[in-house]
Design a protein around this motif. Structure first.
Motif, short mmCIF file in Angstrom:
data_model
loop_
_atom_site.label_atom_id
_atom_site.label_comp_id
_atom_site.label_asym_id
_atom_site.label_seq_id
_atom_site.Cartn_x
_atom_site.Cartn_y
_atom_site.Cartn_z
N VAL A 164 0.83 -1.21 0.00
CA VAL A 164 0.00 0.00 0.00
C VAL A 164 0.87 1.25 0.00
N LEU A 165 1.85 1.28 0.88
CA LEU A 165 2.69 2.48 0.98
C LEU A 165 3.54 2.68 -0.26
N ARG A 166 4.00 1.59 -0.85
CA ARG A 166 4.77 1.72 -2.09
C ARG A 166 3.90 2.35 -3.18
N SER A 167 2.62 2.02 -3.20
CA SER A 167 1.71 2.56 -4.22
C SER A 167 1.46 4.04 -4.04
N GLN A 168 1.78 4.60 -2.85
CA GLN A 168 1.56 6.02 -2.61
C GLN A 168 2.69 6.88 -3.15
N LEU A 169 3.81 6.26 -3.50
CA LEU A 169 4.91 7.02 -4.09
C LEU A 169 4.49 7.54 -5.46
N PRO A 170 5.06 8.66 -5.90
CA PRO A 170 4.76 9.12 -7.26
C PRO A 170 5.02 8.02 -8.27
N THR A 171 4.17 7.93 -9.27
CA THR A 171 4.28 6.86 -10.25
C THR A 171 5.66 6.80 -10.87
N TRP A 172 6.23 7.97 -11.18
CA TRP A 172 7.54 8.00 -11.83
C TRP A 172 8.66 7.54 -10.90
N GLY A 206 16.93 10.51 1.08
CA GLY A 206 15.64 10.10 1.63
C GLY A 206 15.73 8.99 2.66
N LEU A 207 16.65 8.03 2.47
CA LEU A 207 16.76 6.91 3.41
C LEU A 207 17.33 7.35 4.76
N LEU A 208 17.90 8.56 4.83
CA LEU A 208 18.52 9.03 6.06
C LEU A 208 17.73 10.18 6.70
N GLN A 209 16.59 10.53 6.14
CA GLN A 209 15.83 11.66 6.67
C GLN A 209 15.02 11.27 7.91
N THR A 210 14.94 12.20 8.86
CA THR A 210 14.01 12.01 9.97
C THR A 210 12.60 12.28 9.46
N GLU A 211 11.62 11.87 10.23
CA GLU A 211 10.23 12.06 9.80
C GLU A 211 9.89 13.54 9.67
N ASP A 212 10.32 14.36 10.61
CA ASP A 212 10.01 15.79 10.56
C ASP A 212 10.71 16.47 9.39
N TYR A 213 11.95 16.10 9.13
CA TYR A 213 12.69 16.67 8.00
C TYR A 213 11.98 16.26 6.69
N ALA A 214 11.62 15.00 6.58
CA ALA A 214 10.95 14.52 5.37
C ALA A 214 9.61 15.23 5.18
N ARG A 215 8.88 15.44 6.25
CA ARG A 215 7.60 16.13 6.15
C ARG A 215 7.79 17.55 5.59
N ALA A 216 8.80 18.26 6.08
CA ALA A 216 9.06 19.61 5.60
C ALA A 216 9.45 19.61 4.13
N VAL A 217 10.26 18.63 3.73
CA VAL A 217 10.68 18.53 2.32
C VAL A 217 9.48 18.24 1.43
N LEU A 218 8.69 17.24 1.81
CA LEU A 218 7.56 16.84 0.97
C LEU A 218 6.48 17.92 0.90
N THR A 263 6.83 20.98 0.49
CA THR A 263 7.12 22.02 -0.49
C THR A 263 6.43 21.75 -1.82
N GLY A 264 6.10 20.48 -2.08
CA GLY A 264 5.41 20.14 -3.31
C GLY A 264 3.91 20.27 -3.22
N MET A 265 3.40 20.70 -2.06
CA MET A 265 1.96 20.87 -1.81
C MET A 265 1.14 19.66 -2.28
N PRO A 266 1.49 18.46 -1.79
CA PRO A 266 0.77 17.25 -2.24
C PRO A 266 -0.64 17.19 -1.66
N ASP A 267 -1.49 16.43 -2.34
CA ASP A 267 -2.86 16.25 -1.85
C ASP A 267 -2.88 15.42 -0.57
N ASP A 268 -1.96 14.47 -0.44
CA ASP A 268 -1.91 13.61 0.73
C ASP A 268 -0.50 13.58 1.28
N LEU A 269 -0.16 14.59 2.04
CA LEU A 269 1.19 14.70 2.60
C LEU A 269 1.51 13.53 3.50
#
Length: 274
Positions: free
Chosen positions: A81-89, A113-125, A127-133
């Motif tokens: 399920v989580l893999r399917s949430q990644l951008p298709t590309w 990405g494999l070394l990011q903390t959850e809070d750092y990753a949240r801030a990075v993601l 920036t793309g204003m995703p529908d489901d952050l």
């Protein structure tokens, strides 16, 4: 009568997960609030997962398995399920990353990405204003599980020193992120080097790239632009990337010097002694 949403389990991995959750819950005669109480969340959240409005986390799935006695069914499903949430590309790269025996990465802007903390990753993601952050965030955290295997891939990360100074998410987030880098720097299967400002011009001024090696498959190089990612196994491109990476390793600070540089930046810029 309550309006029960019809689910199509064939629509997506998330829809299949939701349909299975509803099926197992109802088979045990539990309402959504009752299951929510058993797994320490609201019945509303259970309903949102069942109807694909929320993406389940691994923690949620493990709690469901424990509460319903489903022998790890949902803990196994959640990875898909989580893999399917990644951008298709990006999904093809994530699949190859999970199979790699050796990962080399040079990052000019951000922590890998494999070394990011959850809070750092949240801030990075964000920036793309995703529908489901939160769904994207859960997917990124799921990727990191390859580093928790009994036999993880060998990994080498070279980070431009600018990565340490760019305050993604604010000072507290950066303190925790640099501490995570220091924690990983001592692992047997991980090496981290800092490419210092004083290196000046270098082999990869044109940007970041990842080089994946496999036990039985050709090497792959991966790059990204603003819109999508690009993978190739072209031998000449791989040869050029390998040479470039070797030059970056030679130019970067040693592993020990890199730990000292990260520690210094952490203390001087973010006010925390590691």
């Amino acid at each position: 009568m309550a309006n029960i949403q019809t689910l199509d389990p064939d629509a997506s991995p998330l829809a299949y997960y939701g349909a299975e959750l509803r099926r197992h819950r109802e088979a045990q005669g539990l309402t959504q609030p009752q299951l929510g109480s058993a797994i320490f969340c609201t019945g509303s959240l259970v309903g949102q997962v069942e109807t694909t409005k929320k993406v389940p986390t691994r923690d949620f799935s493990e709690r469901v398995d424990a509460a319903l006695g489903t022998d790890g069914v949902f803990s196994r499903l959640v990875g898909l399920v989580l893999r399917s949430q990644l951008p298709t590309w990006f999904q093809a790269y994530a699949d190859m990353e999970a199979k790699a025996a050796y990962i080399s990465t040079y990052q000019a802007q951000l922590v890998y990405g494999l070394l990011q903390t959850e809070d750092y990753a949240r801030a990075v993601l964000a920036t793309g204003m995703p529908d489901d952050l939160e769904g994207l965030l859960a997917a990124r955290m799921e990727r990191q599980r390859i580093l928790e295997r009994a036999k993880p891939p060998l990994a080498w990360a070279i980070l431009d020193e600018a990565v340490l100074y760019r305050p993604i998410g604010g000072h507290e987030v950066m303190r925790a992120q640099l501490q995570k880098l220091l924690d990983h720097a001592t692992h047997r299967w991980m090496r981290i080097q800092v490419l210092p400002f004083e290196a000046g011009e270098h082999e990869s001024l044109d940007g970041s790239f990842n080089l994946l090696r496999f036990d039985d498959d050709p090497d792959i190089i991966y790059t990204e632009d603003r819109i999508s990612g690009h993978m190739t196994a072209n031998p000449e491109t791989i040869r050029e990337a390998s040479l470039r990476y070797a030059h970056l390793q030679a130019t970067a600070l040693s592993v020990e010097e890199s730990v000292a540089r990260i520690s210094r930046v952490m203390e001087e810029r973010y006010g925390a002694r590691p």
